[in-house]
Design an enzyme around this catalytic site. Structure first.
Site, PDB file in Angstrom:
ATOM      1  N   HIS A  81       0.817  -1.225   0.000  1.00 16.25           N
ATOM      2  CA  HIS A  81       0.000   0.000   0.000  1.00 16.25           C
ATOM      3  C   HIS A  81       0.846   1.269   0.000  1.00 16.25           C
ATOM      4  CE1 HIS A  81       0.328   0.059   4.509  1.00 16.25           C
ATOM      5  NE2 HIS A  81       0.135   1.357   4.350  1.00 16.25           N
ATOM      6  N   ASP A 126       0.128  -7.495   1.631  1.00 13.98           N
ATOM      7  CA  ASP A 126       0.620  -6.117   1.702  1.00 13.98           C
ATOM      8  C   ASP A 126       2.149  -6.080   1.783  1.00 13.98           C
ATOM      9  OD1 ASP A 126       0.557  -3.395   1.794  1.00 13.98           O
ATOM     10  OD2 ASP A 126      -0.215  -3.233   3.841  1.00 13.98           O
ATOM     11  N   GLN A 213       0.555   5.901  11.517  1.00 19.30           N
ATOM     12  CA  GLN A 213       0.673   6.380  10.141  1.00 19.30           C
ATOM     13  C   GLN A 213       2.090   6.875   9.848  1.00 19.30           C
ATOM     14  OE1 GLN A 213      -2.343   6.093  11.453  1.00 19.30           O
ATOM     15  NE2 GLN A 213      -2.951   4.924   9.649  1.00 19.30           N
ATOM     16  N   GLY A 214       2.643   6.412   8.759  1.00 15.57           N
ATOM     17  CA  GLY A 214       4.012   6.757   8.390  1.00 15.57           C
ATOM     18  C   GLY A 214       5.012   5.666   8.758  1.00 15.57           C
ATOM     19  N   ASP A 215       4.582   4.723   9.588  1.00 12.19           N
ATOM     20  CA  ASP A 215       5.430   3.564   9.910  1.00 12.19           C
ATOM     21  C   ASP A 215       5.215   2.435   8.921  1.00 12.19           C
ATOM     22  OD1 ASP A 215       6.576   4.683  12.236  1.00 12.19           O
ATOM     23  OD2 ASP A 215       4.817   4.123  13.410  1.00 12.19           O
ATOM     24  N   SER A 216       4.163   2.526   8.136  1.00 10.55           N
ATOM     25  CA  SER A 216       3.837   1.474   7.183  1.00 10.55           C
ATOM     26  C   SER A 216       5.025   1.072   6.337  1.00 10.55           C
ATOM     27  CB  SER A 216       2.740   1.943   6.232  1.00 10.55           C
ATOM     28  OG  SER A 216       1.511   1.755   6.832  1.00 10.55           O
TER      29      SER A 216
HETATM   30  N1  ARG Z   1      -1.229   2.193   7.374  1.00 11.63           N
HETATM   31  C1  ARG Z   1      -0.337   2.938   8.187  1.00 11.63           C
HETATM   32  C2  ARG Z   1       0.749   3.569   7.368  1.00 11.63           C
HETATM   33  O1  ARG Z   1       0.556   3.617   6.196  1.00 11.63           O
HETATM   34  C3  ARG Z   1       0.190   2.138   9.320  1.00 11.63           C
HETATM   35  C4  ARG Z   1      -0.844   2.005  10.336  1.00 11.63           C
HETATM   36  C5  ARG Z   1      -0.432   1.126  11.427  1.00 11.63           C
HETATM   37  N2  ARG Z   1      -1.446   1.250  12.407  1.00 11.63           N
HETATM   38  C6  ARG Z   1      -1.422   0.632  13.575  1.00 11.63           C
HETATM   39  N3  ARG Z   1      -2.379   0.907  14.417  1.00 11.63           N
HETATM   40  N4  ARG Z   1      -0.485  -0.221  13.863  1.00 11.63           N
HETATM   41  O2  ARG Z   1       1.687   4.164   7.856  1.00 11.63           O
END
Ligand code: ARG
Length: 269
Positions: A81, A126, A213-216
């Site tokens: 993603h 993913d 968000q941003g750790d993905s």
């Molecule tokens: N989708 C998020 C990203 O793009 C990561 C989200 C992780 N969320 C969590 N609750 N662990 O950075």
């Protein structure tokens, strides 16, 4: 029956998180584009502490606002993603070699190709590989190719938000989170979870520690039997960040290990 916001966005969508509309929102490549990367100084991993320089030398920050890990010196493993598809791509930059993204020690290399997991459609699968123009002279992180390490306590790291809805971090943060089994995780997420493709982790009762968000795309890892780091997960999604009752959801690396290995070979290692 309640459904929930599946926050697969690679950077924070403050309004969407605040609104908590509780509708399932699967990510598509187009959707990923809606959110410009944030590079404000300030926040990463919720409940984390600063990583030491050199502690996680294979950790990479990607310019679209994601994390990644060096699978080889010239291939970054990240989340599907975080990328828009497969093919030649020179628009991504990978920054490595420093916990401080603004350090003069940081090395930045451009991408040449992207391989998004075949069949990725926002549910499971993913993972993605990014081939770099030059090798990065840092150690690599090996991936788990069996389920043997899908248990215990995991380390998570990233430059993402340190609070739900918060800004991105300048300094790499780290934290540890316990494994959460599929049945327990499914109680939180129901059909949104793809148990064979995903592994959950977090403090179910109290919350407080999580990726955000941003750790993905960044790795979730632990020590193997010989004391070496081994990657078991890829940061994927969660309901908000660090909320009690809602563990973080990670791609289950062992499920995809053979595919990742073959894909990397196809990219020339
Ligand atoms: N989708 C998020 C990203 O793009 C990561 C989200 C992780 N969320 C969590 N609750 N662990 O950075």
């Amino acid at each position: 029956m309640r459904t929930f916001l599946k926050t697969l966005k690679r950077t924070v969508a403050v309004a969407a998180v605040a609104a908590a509309t509780f509708t399932l929102q699967p990510l598509t490549a187009a959707h990923a584009h809606d959110h410009a990367p944030q590079t404000r100084p300030g926040a990463s991993v919720v409940g984390g502490t600063p990583a030491q320089q050199g502690e996680f030398p294979w950790m990479v920050r990607l310019s679209m606002g994601c994390g990644g890990a060096l699978y080889t010196r010239q291939i970054v493993l990240t989340a599907a993603h975080c990328v828009d598809g497969s093919g030649p791509n020179t628009s991504i930059t990978a920054t490595a070699g420093a916990v401080d993204l603004q350090s003069s020690q940081a090395v930045t290399v451009n991408s040449t190709q992207v391989l998004q997991a075949p069949g990725y459609n926002g549910t499971g699968k993913d993972w993605a590989l990014i081939k770099l123009a030059q090798p990065i002279d840092q150690p690599t992180l090996k991936i788990a190719d069996t389920t043997a390490y899908n248990n215990g306590t995991f380390t998570i790291v990233g430059w993402g938000a340190a609070t739900e809805g918060g800004p991105q971090e300048r300094y790499l943060l780290k934290a540890t989170v316990p494994f959460v089994d599929d049945a327990t995780c499914q109680k939180a997420y129901g059909g949104a979870l793809t148990p064979g493709d995903e592994i959950c982790a977090g403090y179910l009762q109290q919350g407080g520690v999580d990726t955000c968000q941003g750790d993905s795309g960044g790795p979730m890892f632990r020590k193997d039997g010989a004391g070496a780091w081994i990657q078991v997960g890829i940061v994927s999604w969660g309901q908000g960040c660090a909320r009690p009752g809602y563990p973080g959801v990670y791609s289950e690396v062992s499920t995809f290990a053979a595919n990742i290995k073959a894909a990397a070979a196809g990219l020339g290692g």
